[in-house]
Design a protein around this motif. Sequence first.
Motif, PDB file in Angstrom:
ATOM      1  N   PRO A 238       0.823  -1.216   0.000  1.00 22.06           N
ATOM      2  CA  PRO A 238       0.000   0.000   0.000  1.00 22.06           C
ATOM      3  C   PRO A 238       0.856   1.264   0.000  1.00 22.06           C
ATOM      4  N   GLY A 239       0.263   2.337  -0.435  1.00 21.18           N
ATOM      5  CA  GLY A 239       0.948   3.620  -0.408  1.00 21.18           C
ATOM      6  C   GLY A 239       1.145   4.110   1.013  1.00 21.18           C
ATOM      7  N   CYS A 240       2.092   4.992   1.190  1.00 14.47           N
ATOM      8  CA  CYS A 240       2.411   5.550   2.498  1.00 14.47           C
ATOM      9  C   CYS A 240       1.823   6.951   2.598  1.00 14.47           C
ATOM     10  N   ARG A 241       1.295   7.294   3.732  1.00 17.86           N
ATOM     11  CA  ARG A 241       0.700   8.612   3.918  1.00 17.86           C
ATOM     12  C   ARG A 241       1.412   9.417   5.004  1.00 17.86           C
ATOM     13  N   CYS A 242       2.716   9.128   5.202  1.00 16.32           N
ATOM     14  CA  CYS A 242       3.472   9.915   6.178  1.00 16.32           C
ATOM     15  C   CYS A 242       3.644  11.336   5.627  1.00 16.32           C
ATOM     16  N   GLY A 243       4.057  12.255   6.446  1.00 21.21           N
ATOM     17  CA  GLY A 243       4.199  13.644   6.045  1.00 21.21           C
ATOM     18  C   GLY A 243       5.152  13.839   4.878  1.00 21.21           C
ATOM     19  N   LYS A 244       6.291  13.141   4.901  1.00 14.07           N
ATOM     20  CA  LYS A 244       7.268  13.274   3.817  1.00 14.07           C
ATOM     21  C   LYS A 244       6.682  12.819   2.484  1.00 14.07           C
ATOM     22  N   CYS A 245       5.974  11.693   2.496  1.00 15.49           N
ATOM     23  CA  CYS A 245       5.414  11.162   1.259  1.00 15.49           C
ATOM     24  C   CYS A 245       4.268  12.041   0.752  1.00 15.49           C
ATOM     25  N   ARG A 246       3.439  12.549   1.666  1.00 11.79           N
ATOM     26  CA  ARG A 246       2.368  13.474   1.253  1.00 11.79           C
ATOM     27  C   ARG A 246       2.954  14.741   0.654  1.00 11.79           C
ATOM     28  N   ASP A 247       4.024  15.253   1.252  1.00  9.59           N
ATOM     29  CA  ASP A 247       4.674  16.451   0.711  1.00  9.59           C
ATOM     30  C   ASP A 247       5.247  16.192  -0.680  1.00  9.59           C
ATOM     31  N   ALA A 248       5.870  15.034  -0.867  1.00  7.49           N
ATOM     32  CA  ALA A 248       6.439  14.695  -2.181  1.00  7.49           C
ATOM     33  C   ALA A 248       5.339  14.600  -3.230  1.00  7.49           C
ATOM     34  N   HIS A 249       4.209  13.993  -2.857  1.00  5.79           N
ATOM     35  CA  HIS A 249       3.089  13.883  -3.788  1.00  5.79           C
ATOM     36  C   HIS A 249       2.512  15.265  -4.113  1.00  5.79           C
ATOM     37  N   ALA A 250       2.371  16.101  -3.105  1.00 11.16           N
ATOM     38  CA  ALA A 250       1.838  17.458  -3.326  1.00 11.16           C
ATOM     39  C   ALA A 250       2.773  18.249  -4.244  1.00 11.16           C
ATOM     40  N   LYS A 251       4.081  18.109  -4.048  1.00 14.34           N
ATOM     41  CA  LYS A 251       5.043  18.807  -4.902  1.00 14.34           C
ATOM     42  C   LYS A 251       4.928  18.311  -6.340  1.00 14.34           C
ATOM     43  N   TYR A 252       4.804  16.996  -6.515  1.00 16.64           N
ATOM     44  CA  TYR A 252       4.654  16.431  -7.851  1.00 16.64           C
ATOM     45  C   TYR A 252       3.394  16.975  -8.522  1.00 16.64           C
ATOM     46  N   GLU A 253       2.289  16.980  -7.803  1.00 14.33           N
ATOM     47  CA  GLU A 253       1.030  17.476  -8.363  1.00 14.33           C
ATOM     48  C   GLU A 253       1.134  18.949  -8.734  1.00 14.33           C
ATOM     49  N   GLN A 254       1.785  19.732  -7.900  1.00 13.92           N
ATOM     50  CA  GLN A 254       1.965  21.155  -8.176  1.00 13.92           C
ATOM     51  C   GLN A 254       2.803  21.349  -9.448  1.00 13.92           C
ATOM     52  N   GLU A 255       3.876  20.588  -9.575  1.00 15.21           N
ATOM     53  CA  GLU A 255       4.718  20.688 -10.769  1.00 15.21           C
ATOM     54  C   GLU A 255       3.969  20.216 -12.013  1.00 15.21           C
ATOM     55  N   ALA A 256       3.153  19.165 -11.866  1.00 19.65           N
ATOM     56  CA  ALA A 256       2.376  18.669 -13.000  1.00 19.65           C
ATOM     57  C   ALA A 256       1.361  19.713 -13.454  1.00 19.65           C
ATOM     58  N   ARG A 257       0.708  20.378 -12.506  1.00 23.96           N
ATOM     59  CA  ARG A 257      -0.239  21.445 -12.872  1.00 23.96           C
ATOM     60  C   ARG A 257       0.473  22.580 -13.603  1.00 23.96           C
ATOM     61  N   ALA A 258       1.663  22.930 -13.134  1.00 19.89           N
ATOM     62  CA  ALA A 258       2.431  24.007 -13.771  1.00 19.89           C
ATOM     63  C   ALA A 258       2.833  23.595 -15.202  1.00 19.89           C
ATOM     64  N   ARG A 259       3.223  22.315 -15.388  1.00 26.09           N
ATOM     65  CA  ARG A 259       3.579  21.846 -16.735  1.00 26.09           C
ATOM     66  C   ARG A 259       2.371  21.871 -17.656  1.00 26.09           C
ATOM     67  N   ARG A 260       1.213  21.429 -17.147  1.00 27.57           N
ATOM     68  CA  ARG A 260      -0.005  21.440 -17.979  1.00 27.57           C
ATOM     69  C   ARG A 260      -0.392  22.869 -18.337  1.00 27.57           C
ATOM     70  N   LYS A 261      -0.280  23.763 -17.369  1.00 28.95           N
ATOM     71  CA  LYS A 261      -0.621  25.166 -17.612  1.00 28.95           C
ATOM     72  C   LYS A 261       0.331  25.773 -18.637  1.00 28.95           C
ATOM     73  N   ALA A 262       1.623  25.477 -18.519  1.00 25.71           N
ATOM     74  CA  ALA A 262       2.601  26.000 -19.473  1.00 25.71           C
ATOM     75  C   ALA A 262       2.346  25.438 -20.866  1.00 25.71           C
ATOM     76  N   GLY A 263       1.919  24.167 -20.948  1.00 32.23           N
ATOM     77  CA  GLY A 263       1.612  23.549 -22.228  1.00 32.23           C
ATOM     78  C   GLY A 263       0.419  24.203 -22.893  1.00 32.23           C
ATOM     79  N   ARG A 264      -0.594  24.561 -22.103  1.00 33.06           N
ATOM     80  CA  ARG A 264      -1.767  25.243 -22.665  1.00 33.06           C
ATOM     81  C   ARG A 264      -1.417  26.652 -23.113  1.00 33.06           C
ATOM     82  N   ALA A 265      -0.503  27.295 -22.409  1.00 35.00           N
ATOM     83  CA  ALA A 265      -0.138  28.675 -22.741  1.00 35.00           C
ATOM     84  C   ALA A 265       0.609  28.738 -24.079  1.00 35.00           C
ATOM     85  N   THR A 266       1.387  27.700 -24.396  1.00 32.64           N
ATOM     86  CA  THR A 266       2.144  27.701 -25.649  1.00 32.64           C
ATOM     87  C   THR A 266       1.313  27.212 -26.815  1.00 32.64           C
ATOM     88  N   ALA A 267       0.213  26.524 -26.538  1.00 28.92           N
ATOM     89  CA  ALA A 267      -0.618  25.970 -27.632  1.00 28.92           C
ATOM     90  C   ALA A 267      -1.520  26.998 -28.260  1.00 28.92           C
TER      91      ALA A 267
END
Length: 131
Positions: free
Chosen positions: A102-131
């Motif tokens: 199972p996945g881990c929900r400790c603070g470090k892992c939640r922070d890593a997931h949140a950072k990944y999601e934030q970066e993914a949103r920024a990449r998607r937003k940047a992709g829409r801006a260039t299209a």
Amino acid sequence: MTSPPIGRPSAWTEQAACAQSDLPVQSWDADQPPHINAEAILVCNTCPVALECLLEHGRDPDMGIIAGLPARKRGELFAITNRDLRPVHGSRSRYMGSSRWPGCRCGKCRDAHAKYEQEARARRKAGRATA
């Protein structure tokens, strides 16, 4: 400076010793002579992110030297530790889990997931801006 001998770069690859090395990328190929692979292994032995490299690319039998280990040695290692090997805490992989654990929900892992999601949103937003 050469690129790391791995496919799609991850955030940790910038810290990889192979990325800072003057050796050609082919030095990590499995079909290189032993003395060439030995030079690559020496670089891997000084790497601060060898564990991340092993976890991300170590199961690929087509890769040459990964984390200082040839494919045969990595196969032996994963055969021994296959059930117990999990990504490190503080990584998105550990947060997500797999079919074996199972996945881990400790603070470090939640922070890593949140950072990944934030970066993914920024990449998607940047992709829409260039299209």
